[in-house]
Design an enzyme around this catalytic site. Sequence first.
Site, short mmCIF file in Angstrom:
data_model
loop_
_atom_site.label_atom_id
_atom_site.label_comp_id
_atom_site.label_asym_id
_atom_site.label_seq_id
_atom_site.Cartn_x
_atom_site.Cartn_y
_atom_site.Cartn_z
N ASN A 89 0.87 -1.18 0.00
CA ASN A 89 0.00 0.00 0.00
C ASN A 89 0.91 1.23 0.00
O ASN A 89 1.52 1.54 1.01
CB ASN A 89 -0.88 -0.04 1.26
CG ASN A 89 -1.68 1.24 1.44
OD1 ASN A 89 -1.82 2.04 0.50
ND2 ASN A 89 -2.20 1.45 2.64
N LYS A 146 0.08 4.33 -0.27
CA LYS A 146 -0.54 5.54 0.30
C LYS A 146 -0.29 6.73 -0.64
O LYS A 146 -0.23 6.54 -1.85
CB LYS A 146 -0.01 5.79 1.71
CG LYS A 146 -0.01 4.53 2.57
CD LYS A 146 0.24 4.79 4.02
CE LYS A 146 0.35 3.46 4.73
NZ LYS A 146 0.27 3.57 6.16
N HIS A 194 -9.32 0.96 5.23
CA HIS A 194 -7.99 1.13 5.83
C HIS A 194 -8.13 2.05 7.05
O HIS A 194 -8.96 2.97 7.06
CB HIS A 194 -7.03 1.74 4.80
CG HIS A 194 -5.62 1.75 5.28
ND1 HIS A 194 -5.14 2.73 6.11
CD2 HIS A 194 -4.60 0.88 5.08
CE1 HIS A 194 -3.86 2.46 6.39
NE2 HIS A 194 -3.51 1.34 5.78
N GLU A 232 -6.53 4.47 8.04
CA GLU A 232 -6.41 5.91 7.77
C GLU A 232 -7.73 6.45 7.21
O GLU A 232 -8.11 7.59 7.48
CB GLU A 232 -5.22 6.18 6.83
CG GLU A 232 -3.91 6.04 7.58
CD GLU A 232 -2.75 5.50 6.76
OE1 GLU A 232 -2.77 5.62 5.53
OE2 GLU A 232 -1.81 4.96 7.38
N GLU A 278 -5.20 -5.26 10.57
CA GLU A 278 -4.20 -4.22 10.74
C GLU A 278 -4.43 -3.51 12.06
O GLU A 278 -5.23 -2.56 12.13
CB GLU A 278 -4.28 -3.21 9.58
CG GLU A 278 -3.97 -3.83 8.24
CD GLU A 278 -3.32 -2.82 7.31
OE1 GLU A 278 -2.26 -3.14 6.77
OE2 GLU A 278 -3.86 -1.71 7.15
N GLY A 321 2.57 2.00 10.69
CA GLY A 321 3.48 3.13 10.51
C GLY A 321 4.18 3.54 11.79
O GLY A 321 4.78 4.61 11.86
N SER A 357 3.71 -2.49 10.17
CA SER A 357 5.18 -2.47 10.29
C SER A 357 5.83 -3.80 9.89
O SER A 357 6.77 -4.26 10.54
CB SER A 357 5.59 -2.06 11.71
OG SER A 357 5.09 -0.76 12.00
#
Length: 250
Positions: A10, A12, A95, A97, A167, A173, A213
Amino acid sequence: MDKKSIVAGNWKMNKTQLEAKEFIKNLAPLIQSARASVYISPSFTALQESILAANNTNIIIGAQNMHDETDGAFTGEISGGMLKALGVEFVILGHSERRHVFHEDSSFINRKLIRALKDGLQPILCIGETQKEREEKKTEIVLEEQFLKGIQNLSKKDASNIIIAYEPVWAIGTGKTATSEIAEHVHSFIRKLVVKHLDKEISKNMHILYGGSVKPQNVEELMQQENIDGVLVGGASLDYKVFAQIINKA
Ligand code: PEP
């Protein structure tokens, strides 16, 4: 694990179309004998160039998001039909985010998922708990709710076409990876959710990916777990040499 594993990148909001093309040109020869299926999701603006660059390689190109309507007054949005027409094959939905930064709720994510399947795109449905929810021991409640709301109104046949990505928000991240034991424990719980709400056959065939990660240093141990069928990689998918190492170890 008897099904083929999946390594999904991904990107982003990173890489122009030229950077994407360069990346795929460099990556493809390094992963020719990979056992895993390789998925990459560039930004919308790099999709076309990526699809062309991935032609005749083992790389599948997808999008990071889409809208749930087919067309209309939705300034700044992209429909599943537009993605499909471009040659896009899958789409990441829900996701963290999108959930936490852009405040997308489960019902919107569910509508997108239904639309993606209608448009012939394979959805990767992301679910995961925050640090606070984990500390409050709500992980399983949160995951069951996100999963159930995500697949609401889907036929079993449609639901069998989705990929789940676990996730944990606290691991995305942040450099903090869930240990392979924590990840396996949760993956096994998600597999049971699939049995409970869909059926055993679907649960056996469904890919459940881990994301948070992932790096060349931890991918092997994660992949050794019985219920981890692949990984969704953010930061470490941006460098083609690093991503190739992950792919070749999966
Ligand atoms: C992600 O964005 O899906 C992700 C897992 O990111 P990272 O690998 O950087 O934690």
